[in-house]
Design an enzyme around this catalytic site. Structure first.
Site, mmCIF file in Angstrom:
data_model
loop_
_atom_site.group_PDB
_atom_site.id
_atom_site.type_symbol
_atom_site.label_atom_id
_atom_site.label_comp_id
_atom_site.label_asym_id
_atom_site.label_seq_id
_atom_site.Cartn_x
_atom_site.Cartn_y
_atom_site.Cartn_z
ATOM 1 N NE ARG A 1 -3.389 0.001 2.872
ATOM 2 C CZ ARG A 1 -3.875 0.097 4.124
ATOM 3 N NH1 ARG A 1 -3.868 -0.963 4.924
ATOM 4 N NH2 ARG A 1 -4.353 1.237 4.554
ATOM 5 N N GLY B 1 -7.609 4.318 7.333
ATOM 6 C CA GLY B 1 -6.781 5.401 7.833
ATOM 7 C C GLY B 1 -6.216 6.199 6.668
ATOM 8 C CD GLU B 2 -4.066 4.155 2.867
ATOM 9 O OE1 GLU B 2 -4.110 4.857 1.831
ATOM 10 O OE2 GLU B 2 -4.159 2.916 2.857
ATOM 11 N N GLY B 3 -5.268 9.083 6.349
ATOM 12 C CA GLY B 3 -5.704 10.462 6.215
ATOM 13 C C GLY B 3 -6.909 10.641 5.325
#
Length: 338
Positions: A85, A311-313
């Protein structure tokens, strides 16, 4: 522990008041735009001026790390997916890439603990964290290095002109240490913080609950020390995000808080730099039960509630255009002339 934060200044209340007063003079019914008016006033307070400046350099920083607890089968994906990812984000094909482009935000990915070689490992202090149900996530030196990494990244972004920040996380198994930290800091029983994370089935949910239970037992001896707590049952990403969020507040820079992992780190950051939460707005309500506890503890009302659990912003980046709109209302809408 030698990492210390300067006192956190508070946003400018006269600017907030001026923004709300200005809204009352615009060509619309008074208080007719709800949260958009509140958000615009918060931005004015953070910037110390009314009307506020439109954002010119919003930035999304994704901190990536692996978690040893993934070996207990608490995720729907194997640990090696973290590196895959990360590579996709660097190649421009991730979810955050797409949303950041729409929001007009820059994206930076930082490897602080991925269990693989990556091209963004300048701040890496180890490959994967310890398995928190039986061992500490980090050593004392590693947790300090992670906190300092977050501080340094925040300083670099603010010095580079960032005027709105997002901290995202990337790592298989991250919701387990995140939920453990939330449970420890809010005095909540394990079963109340266990969510479906990456989309786990019932068997994995039970393993996750047991892992959080066991990690909480280990956390009790350091419950009053936030740094020792994130060292014991957190991880490199959680520590780095905590340092990032605390330093952003010290540097008077507003932050859109993302989901569970960023929220768990925010609880730690508020302990390390009291008053930091005044510089944060909750972007969304994550579809994890522990996130509701974060929002309640920080007294934050989420902007969006879209059922996002990635997640990941991602949740914060999705909310970013609304902050732009809230600013533009104060700068672009005409004043009544009647």
């Amino acid at each position: 522990m030698t990492v210390e934060f300067a006192p956190v200044p508070q946003p400018d209340e006269p600017a907030r008041t001026a923004a709300l007063r200005r809204h009352a003079t615009l060509v619309k019914p008074v208080a007719s735009l709800g949260r958009l008016e509140e958000l615009g006033a918060w931005i004015a307070a953070c910037q110390g001026q009314c009307p506020p400046r439109p954002f010119t350099r919003p930035r999304v920083i994704v901190f990536a790390a692996d978690h040893g607890i993934a070996a207990r089968g608490v995720s729907a994906y194997p640990a090696e997916v973290t590196a895959r990812r990360l590579a996709m984000l660097l190649a421009g094909g991730g979810v955050t890439n797409a949303l950041a482009q729409v929001a007009g935000a820059g994206l930076r990915v930082i490897d602080v603990g991925v269990d693989a070689d990556t091209p963004v490992s300048g701040y890496k202090m180890r490959r994967g964290s310890g398995r928190i149900d039986v061992e500490d996530a980090l050593t004392e030196n590693e947790v300090e290095a992670a906190l300092r990494a977050g501080i340094q990244v925040a300083d670099a972004e603010v010095d580079g002109g960032a005027d709105l920040l997002v901290a995202g996380d990337l790592g298989v198994g991250a919701s387990t240490p995140s939920a453990t930290l939330v449970a420890a800091l809010t005095g909540t029983e394990p079963v109340a913080v266990v969510g479906r994370g990456s989309g786990i089935d019932d068997a994995a949910w039970m393993r996750k609950a047991a892992a959080i239970r066991d990690a909480l037992r280990r956390a009790r001896r350091v419950i009053t020390d936030p740094v020792a707590l994130v060292r014991t049952v957190g991880g490199a990403d959680l520590a780095a995000i905590a340092g990032f969020l605390a330093q952003a507040a010290v540097r008077r820079t507003p932050v859109l808080l993302d989901g569970l992992t960023a929220g768990a780190a925010a609880l730690v950051a508020e302990e390390l730099a009291p008053g930091a939460r005044a510089w944060w707005v909750a972007a969304h309500r994550c579809a994890e039960p522990a996130h509701d506890l974060v929002l309640k503890r920080l007294a934050l009302q989420p902007i969006l509630d879209l059922g996002i659990r990635l997640g990941e912003g991602v949740g914060a980046t999705a909310a970013m255009p609304l902050l732009t709109m809230a600013t533009r209302l104060l700068t672009d809408v005409a004043v009544q002339d009647w």
